[in-house]
Design a protein around this motif. Structure first.
Motif, PDB file in Angstrom:
ATOM      1  N   VAL A  23      15.034 -18.156 -60.468  1.00 42.50           N
ATOM      2  CA  VAL A  23      14.645 -18.277 -59.059  1.00 42.50           C
ATOM      3  C   VAL A  23      14.999 -16.995 -58.302  1.00 42.50           C
ATOM      4  CG1 VAL A  23      15.148 -19.501 -56.897  1.00 42.50           C
ATOM      5  CG2 VAL A  23      14.739 -20.786 -59.001  1.00 42.50           C
ATOM      6  N   THR A  24      16.168 -16.448 -58.567  1.00 44.48           N
ATOM      7  CA  THR A  24      16.592 -15.216 -57.899  1.00 44.48           C
ATOM      8  C   THR A  24      15.679 -14.056 -58.285  1.00 44.48           C
ATOM      9  OG1 THR A  24      18.871 -16.003 -57.856  1.00 44.48           O
ATOM     10  CG2 THR A  24      18.535 -13.654 -57.523  1.00 44.48           C
ATOM     11  N   ARG A  25      15.277 -13.994 -59.542  1.00 43.28           N
ATOM     12  CA  ARG A  25      14.360 -12.927 -59.973  1.00 43.28           C
ATOM     13  C   ARG A  25      12.976 -13.103 -59.349  1.00 43.28           C
ATOM     14  NH1 ARG A  25      17.504 -12.984 -65.069  1.00 43.28           N
ATOM     15  NH2 ARG A  25      18.645 -11.007 -64.989  1.00 43.28           N
ATOM     16  N   MET A  26      12.570 -14.342 -59.147  1.00 41.55           N
ATOM     17  CA  MET A  26      11.293 -14.580 -58.452  1.00 41.55           C
ATOM     18  C   MET A  26      11.382 -14.081 -57.014  1.00 41.55           C
ATOM     19  SD  MET A  26      10.337 -18.350 -60.011  1.00 41.55           S
ATOM     20  CE  MET A  26       9.073 -18.688 -58.816  1.00 41.55           C
ATOM     21  N   GLU A  27      12.509 -14.307 -56.383  1.00 39.29           N
ATOM     22  CA  GLU A  27      12.735 -13.815 -55.021  1.00 39.29           C
ATOM     23  C   GLU A  27      12.699 -12.289 -55.002  1.00 39.29           C
ATOM     24  OE1 GLU A  27      16.042 -14.370 -51.439  1.00 39.29           O
ATOM     25  OE2 GLU A  27      16.366 -15.332 -53.360  1.00 39.29           O
ATOM     26  N   ARG A  28      13.304 -11.663 -56.014  1.00 39.21           N
ATOM     27  CA  ARG A  28      13.283 -10.205 -56.138  1.00 39.21           C
ATOM     28  C   ARG A  28      11.851  -9.696 -56.303  1.00 39.21           C
ATOM     29  NH1 ARG A  28      14.445  -8.329 -61.761  1.00 39.21           N
ATOM     30  NH2 ARG A  28      12.376  -9.206 -61.818  1.00 39.21           N
ATOM     31  N   ASN A 109      16.794  -1.901 -51.952  1.00 41.09           N
ATOM     32  CA  ASN A 109      18.209  -2.228 -52.136  1.00 41.09           C
ATOM     33  C   ASN A 109      18.420  -3.743 -52.218  1.00 41.09           C
ATOM     34  OD1 ASN A 109      19.044   0.433 -52.190  1.00 41.09           O
ATOM     35  ND2 ASN A 109      19.435   0.524 -49.996  1.00 41.09           N
ATOM     36  N   GLN A 110      17.720  -4.494 -51.389  1.00 36.13           N
ATOM     37  CA  GLN A 110      17.824  -5.947 -51.455  1.00 36.13           C
ATOM     38  C   GLN A 110      17.330  -6.461 -52.804  1.00 36.13           C
ATOM     39  OE1 GLN A 110      15.804  -7.689 -48.096  1.00 36.13           O
ATOM     40  NE2 GLN A 110      17.123  -6.683 -46.620  1.00 36.13           N
ATOM     41  N   SER A 111      16.270  -5.845 -53.300  1.00 39.13           N
ATOM     42  CA  SER A 111      15.731  -6.226 -54.607  1.00 39.13           C
ATOM     43  C   SER A 111      16.750  -5.967 -55.712  1.00 39.13           C
ATOM     44  CB  SER A 111      14.445  -5.434 -54.868  1.00 39.13           C
ATOM     45  OG  SER A 111      13.957  -5.671 -56.151  1.00 39.13           O
ATOM     46  N   LEU A 112      17.405  -4.822 -55.653  1.00 43.91           N
ATOM     47  CA  LEU A 112      18.426  -4.491 -56.654  1.00 43.91           C
ATOM     48  C   LEU A 112      19.612  -5.448 -56.561  1.00 43.91           C
ATOM     49  CD1 LEU A 112      18.350  -0.598 -56.383  1.00 43.91           C
ATOM     50  CD2 LEU A 112      17.442  -2.010 -58.249  1.00 43.91           C
ATOM     51  N   MET A 113      19.983  -5.819 -55.349  1.00 42.23           N
ATOM     52  CA  MET A 113      21.078  -6.769 -55.172  1.00 42.23           C
ATOM     53  C   MET A 113      20.709  -8.147 -55.730  1.00 42.23           C
ATOM     54  SD  MET A 113      23.620  -5.175 -53.932  1.00 42.23           S
ATOM     55  CE  MET A 113      24.681  -6.444 -53.328  1.00 42.23           C
ATOM     56  N   ALA A 116      21.107  -8.004 -59.447  1.00 37.93           N
ATOM     57  CA  ALA A 116      22.528  -8.093 -59.801  1.00 37.93           C
ATOM     58  C   ALA A 116      23.034  -9.530 -59.638  1.00 37.93           C
ATOM     59  CB  ALA A 116      23.344  -7.137 -58.926  1.00 37.93           C
ATOM     60  N   LYS A 117      22.573 -10.206 -58.604  1.00 31.73           N
ATOM     61  CA  LYS A 117      22.968 -11.610 -58.392  1.00 31.73           C
ATOM     62  C   LYS A 117      22.477 -12.469 -59.551  1.00 31.73           C
ATOM     63  CE  LYS A 117      22.383 -15.392 -55.088  1.00 31.73           C
ATOM     64  NZ  LYS A 117      21.753 -15.798 -53.832  1.00 31.73           N
ATOM     65  N   TYR A 123      25.764 -14.617 -66.220  1.00 33.49           N
ATOM     66  CA  TYR A 123      27.103 -14.372 -66.767  1.00 33.49           C
ATOM     67  C   TYR A 123      28.025 -15.552 -66.450  1.00 33.49           C
ATOM     68  CZ  TYR A 123      31.588 -12.174 -67.687  1.00 33.49           C
ATOM     69  OH  TYR A 123      32.837 -11.896 -68.170  1.00 33.49           O
ATOM     70  N   ALA A 124      27.979 -16.033 -65.218  1.00 31.38           N
ATOM     71  CA  ALA A 124      28.820 -17.168 -64.827  1.00 31.38           C
ATOM     72  C   ALA A 124      28.481 -18.401 -65.667  1.00 31.38           C
ATOM     73  CB  ALA A 124      28.640 -17.479 -63.341  1.00 31.38           C
ATOM     74  N   GLY A 125      27.209 -18.603 -65.924  1.00 30.51           N
ATOM     75  CA  GLY A 125      26.807 -19.733 -66.763  1.00 30.51           C
ATOM     76  C   GLY A 125      27.336 -19.602 -68.181  1.00 30.51           C
ATOM     77  N   ARG A 126      27.255 -18.394 -68.739  1.00 33.05           N
ATOM     78  CA  ARG A 126      27.773 -18.180 -70.096  1.00 33.05           C
ATOM     79  C   ARG A 126      29.288 -18.395 -70.138  1.00 33.05           C
ATOM     80  NH1 ARG A 126      24.375 -13.660 -69.892  1.00 33.05           N
ATOM     81  NH2 ARG A 126      26.168 -12.286 -69.724  1.00 33.05           N
ATOM     82  N   MET A 127      29.987 -17.907 -69.132  1.00 37.56           N
ATOM     83  CA  MET A 127      31.446 -18.063 -69.111  1.00 37.56           C
ATOM     84  C   MET A 127      31.839 -19.526 -68.925  1.00 37.56           C
ATOM     85  SD  MET A 127      32.769 -15.210 -69.779  1.00 37.56           S
ATOM     86  CE  MET A 127      31.366 -14.918 -70.825  1.00 37.56           C
TER      87      MET A 127
END
Length: 160
Positions: A23-28, A109-113, A116-117, A123-127
């Motif tokens: 979803v975040t990548r779709m927003e990007r 910059n918002q797209s790059l952020m 990263a999100k 990463y949080a899901g894997r951890m």
């Protein structure tokens, strides 16, 4: 049996984080497309309209100066007014170009952020999943006596 619950929670954490990242990548991607559209619109519509209006304003100022009967030549007040008007209009174009570039950079910059999100969510899901797997293993070892495996640690020491 809590071990199965931990394993299910680990799989859920992976799936939820993958969904959130998607979803975040779709927003990007939407933001990237919006940046491209805004840049094209500025170049093809906004800036040409600004330049056309400025040219119209220069022509109107020149005609008004001629109608007033004032001489328009170097060193005279009407000439200086027209020259200052041209400088101000050029400055306005530079400011519009700068603002367009800053808007595009801000969206980039918002797209790059957002990317990263998304990576952080994965990463949080894997951890979280890893922690749940460890909790499942711990649960299995602590409940080993229920399954008649109380000697498991001794067996491991002898085999290895």
């Amino acid at each position: 049996m809590s071990a199965l619950g931990n394993i299910a929670a680990a799989q859920s954490a992976k799936r939820i984080s993958a969904y959130n990242a998607k979803v975040t990548r779709m927003e990007r991607d939407f933001l990237d497309a919006k940046r491209e559209v805004n840049t094209k619109f500025y170049k093809k519509v906004t800036k040409p309209l600004l330049l056309k209006n400025q040219e119209k304003g220069r022509a109107n100022l020149f005609v008004s100066s001629l109608r007033s009967g004032a001489e328009v030549r170097e060193g005279t007040t009407p000439y200086d007014v027209m020259l200052e008007n041209n400088v101000n209009q050029a400055f306005n174009v530079v400011i519009a170009d700068y603002n367009n570039e800053m808007d595009a950079n801000d969206q980039l910059n918002q797209s790059l952020m957002l990317e990263a999100k998304a990576a952080g969510q994965e990463y949080a899901g894997r951890m979280t999943a890893r922690g749940q797997y460890f909790a499942a293993a711990s649960s299995l070892l602590s409940d080993a006596n229920k399954f008649g495996l109380t000697q498991l640690h001794q067996l491991r020491g002898r085999v290895g």
